[in-house]
Write a protein that holds these residues in place. Structure first.
Motif, PDB file in Angstrom:
ATOM      1  N   ALA A 184       0.841  -1.205   0.000  1.00 47.92           N
ATOM      2  CA  ALA A 184       0.000   0.000   0.000  1.00 47.92           C
ATOM      3  C   ALA A 184       0.872   1.250   0.000  1.00 47.92           C
ATOM      4  O   ALA A 184       0.628   2.208  -0.751  1.00 47.92           O
ATOM      5  CB  ALA A 184      -0.926  -0.005   1.216  1.00 47.92           C
ATOM      6  N   GLN A 185       1.883   1.252   0.838  1.00 48.27           N
ATOM      7  CA  GLN A 185       2.735   2.430   0.931  1.00 48.27           C
ATOM      8  C   GLN A 185       3.622   2.596  -0.290  1.00 48.27           C
ATOM      9  O   GLN A 185       3.942   3.721  -0.696  1.00 48.27           O
ATOM     10  CB  GLN A 185       3.577   2.354   2.209  1.00 48.27           C
ATOM     11  N   ALA A 186       4.004   1.481  -0.897  1.00 52.56           N
ATOM     12  CA  ALA A 186       4.810   1.546  -2.120  1.00 52.56           C
ATOM     13  C   ALA A 186       4.012   2.221  -3.239  1.00 52.56           C
ATOM     14  O   ALA A 186       4.527   3.084  -3.955  1.00 52.56           O
ATOM     15  CB  ALA A 186       5.249   0.140  -2.543  1.00 52.56           C
ATOM     16  N   LEU A 187       2.753   1.823  -3.380  1.00 54.80           N
ATOM     17  CA  LEU A 187       1.905   2.424  -4.410  1.00 54.80           C
ATOM     18  C   LEU A 187       1.735   3.924  -4.171  1.00 54.80           C
ATOM     19  O   LEU A 187       1.794   4.730  -5.100  1.00 54.80           O
ATOM     20  CB  LEU A 187       0.526   1.755  -4.402  1.00 54.80           C
ATOM     21  N   MET A 188       1.531   4.294  -2.909  1.00 58.96           N
ATOM     22  CA  MET A 188       1.308   5.714  -2.614  1.00 58.96           C
ATOM     23  C   MET A 188       2.589   6.523  -2.761  1.00 58.96           C
ATOM     24  O   MET A 188       2.566   7.655  -3.239  1.00 58.96           O
ATOM     25  CB  MET A 188       0.689   5.869  -1.227  1.00 58.96           C
ATOM     26  N   ASP A 189       3.710   5.932  -2.369  1.00 57.68           N
ATOM     27  CA  ASP A 189       4.987   6.626  -2.561  1.00 57.68           C
ATOM     28  C   ASP A 189       5.280   6.814  -4.043  1.00 57.68           C
ATOM     29  O   ASP A 189       5.751   7.873  -4.473  1.00 57.68           O
ATOM     30  CB  ASP A 189       6.128   5.843  -1.901  1.00 57.68           C
ATOM     31  N   LEU A 190       4.985   5.787  -4.834  1.00 58.21           N
ATOM     32  CA  LEU A 190       5.193   5.903  -6.271  1.00 58.21           C
ATOM     33  C   LEU A 190       4.335   7.041  -6.833  1.00 58.21           C
ATOM     34  O   LEU A 190       4.812   7.872  -7.604  1.00 58.21           O
ATOM     35  CB  LEU A 190       4.837   4.585  -6.967  1.00 58.21           C
ATOM     36  N   GLY A 191       3.083   7.070  -6.420  1.00 60.10           N
ATOM     37  CA  GLY A 191       2.185   8.117  -6.906  1.00 60.10           C
ATOM     38  C   GLY A 191       2.623   9.508  -6.485  1.00 60.10           C
ATOM     39  O   GLY A 191       2.466  10.477  -7.225  1.00 60.10           O
ATOM     40  N   ALA A 192       3.180   9.609  -5.291  1.00 58.62           N
ATOM     41  CA  ALA A 192       3.548  10.918  -4.762  1.00 58.62           C
ATOM     42  C   ALA A 192       4.870  11.442  -5.329  1.00 58.62           C
ATOM     43  O   ALA A 192       5.038  12.647  -5.499  1.00 58.62           O
ATOM     44  CB  ALA A 192       3.635  10.853  -3.234  1.00 58.62           C
ATOM     45  N   THR A 193       5.797  10.534  -5.625  1.00 51.52           N
ATOM     46  CA  THR A 193       7.139  10.990  -5.992  1.00 51.52           C
ATOM     47  C   THR A 193       7.504  10.750  -7.451  1.00 51.52           C
ATOM     48  O   THR A 193       8.361  11.449  -7.983  1.00 51.52           O
ATOM     49  CB  THR A 193       8.208  10.303  -5.111  1.00 51.52           C
ATOM     50  N   VAL A 194       6.901   9.761  -8.082  1.00 52.07           N
ATOM     51  CA  VAL A 194       7.256   9.411  -9.467  1.00 52.07           C
ATOM     52  C   VAL A 194       6.064   9.579 -10.406  1.00 52.07           C
ATOM     53  O   VAL A 194       6.114  10.336 -11.371  1.00 52.07           O
ATOM     54  CB  VAL A 194       7.800   7.964  -9.550  1.00 52.07           C
ATOM     55  N   CYS A 195       4.992   8.904 -10.071  1.00 48.11           N
ATOM     56  CA  CYS A 195       3.791   8.958 -10.916  1.00 48.11           C
ATOM     57  C   CYS A 195       2.957  10.160 -10.465  1.00 48.11           C
ATOM     58  O   CYS A 195       1.792  10.038 -10.095  1.00 48.11           O
ATOM     59  CB  CYS A 195       3.015   7.649 -10.796  1.00 48.11           C
TER      60      CYS A 195
END
Length: 345
Positions: A184-195
DNA sequence: TAGCCGTGGGC
DNA sequence: TGCCCAAGGCT
């Protein structure tokens, strides 16, 4: 790329790139998170940026280290501590939830998504997030980040918000029993910093190879969205009443806009400007009211032009507060009070 | 169910 | 400046 390969790539990226956030217990996978801190951070982060929420999280956890401490705090103190963070129903529900946990659950958060969902202020997202992050339950955690990532990964053409069920189903297909909190946190981190919403950094994305949105050549155009209604403007008058070194405040009604918060006395907020005479007529006391400035403030669904009138004197049914202690006021009134106090009379 | 509910930063 | 956006929930 198979779903499991996609998961492996993103989890490996997360292990190396996870953000260092105030509410994260530690960098190692499997560290036990404090459910109270997970819950508190998730509520503060609803529709709120990490930089804005972080100082509030630190203030709250220093002052109320456990959910039982928070449950025992007076309403006024918690509302004042929340002032400036916005969406004040969150603070009211935060207290309701803390007291429910303290009184009905012996101060221990429920450890299932269903149990969490029954608490005030925990909707589908927050219940899933706490279940996954604090208790490692395989919950489908879907926030704006996840919706954006899914919409790009699968090039979903249907616009938000109608596409929400589809995006949620796509996210569900990637949830496993293995490391659900990290996922869950990986998806949100990806969305916040990369995607990111604008200018995504696809060259740094661990799953770009699998991204249908990138393959279209315009990943930043996802998610599609339906156009929003325009924001109307309203007009009001705020009354800055002083008595020596004190300022008159009122407590707003418990529900609705800025519900339960301290405030300056105001007129109604209507769709046309206030004339000088009617502004004085609507004042909380008959005094020598003088023009003391004007401020602009933008709420979610309307913009507000607030005329500030100032007078020295007395009034009934107000809360006298020191001028220098306005920290418990919502931003709109802090802005109006500062404008009025610094104006030349 | 769609409208209501804050704020500050980025561009 | 004006618009968009940010780890949504409630009614």
């Amino acid at each position: 790329m198979t779903p499991d390969t996609l998961r492996a790539h993103l989890l490996a990226w997360y292990d190396a790139q996870a953000r260092d956030l105030a509410w994260r217990a530690g960098p190692k996978a499997g560290w036990r998170q404090d459910p109270y801190k997970v819950w508190l951070s998730e509520v503060m982060l609803q529709q709120t940026t990490v930089p804005h929420a972080t100082p509030y999280f630190l203030k709250f956890t220093a002052r109320w280290p456990t959910v039982s401490d928070l449950a025992a705090a007076p309403d006024e103190e918690v509302m004042a501590a929340w002032a400036g963070l916005g969406y004040y129903a969150r603070a009211r529900n935060l207290l309701k939830c803390a007291r429910a946990v303290a009184q009905d659950h012996d101060g221990v958060f429920p450890d299932t998504e269903e149990g969490l969902r029954a608490l005030p202020g925990l909707g589908p997202y927050t219940a899933a997030a706490v279940a996954a992050i604090a208790f490692d339950r395989p919950a489908n955690v879907v926030d704006g980040n996840v919706e954006r990532v899914m919409s790009r990964l699968y090039a979903v053409e249907a616009p938000l918000p109608d596409s929400k069920p589809e995006l949620k189903a796509l996210a569900a297909d990637l949830v496993r029993d293995d490391r659900p909190g990290d996922w869950a946190q990986a998806l949100m981190d990806l969305g916040a910093t990369v995607c990111r919403p604008k200018s995504p950094l696809c060259e740094r994305c661990p799953v770009s190879e699998a991204c249908a949105g990138l393959a279209t050549g315009a990943p930043e155009t996802y998610p599609r969205k339906t156009k929003k209604a325009e924001r109307p403007r309203r007009y009001g008058v705020a009354y800055l009443l002083t008595r020596g070194d004190q300022i008159a405040l009122v407590r707003r009604p418990p529900k609705g806009l800025l519900g339960g918060m301290l405030a300056l006395p105001t007129s109604d907020w209507r769709d046309r400007p206030w004339g000088a005479a009617e502004a004085v007529a609507a004042a909380p006391a008959v005094l020598d009211w003088r023009s003391a400035g004007e401020i602009e403030h933008v709420f979610t669904h309307f913009s507000l032009t607030l005329t500030v009138l100032r007078a020295e004197g007395a009034a009934d049914e107000v809360i006298w507060s020191p001028r220098r202690d306005l920290d418990g006021l919502p931003s709109v009134f802090l802005k109006a009070a500062k404008a009025g106090l610094t104006s030349l009379l």
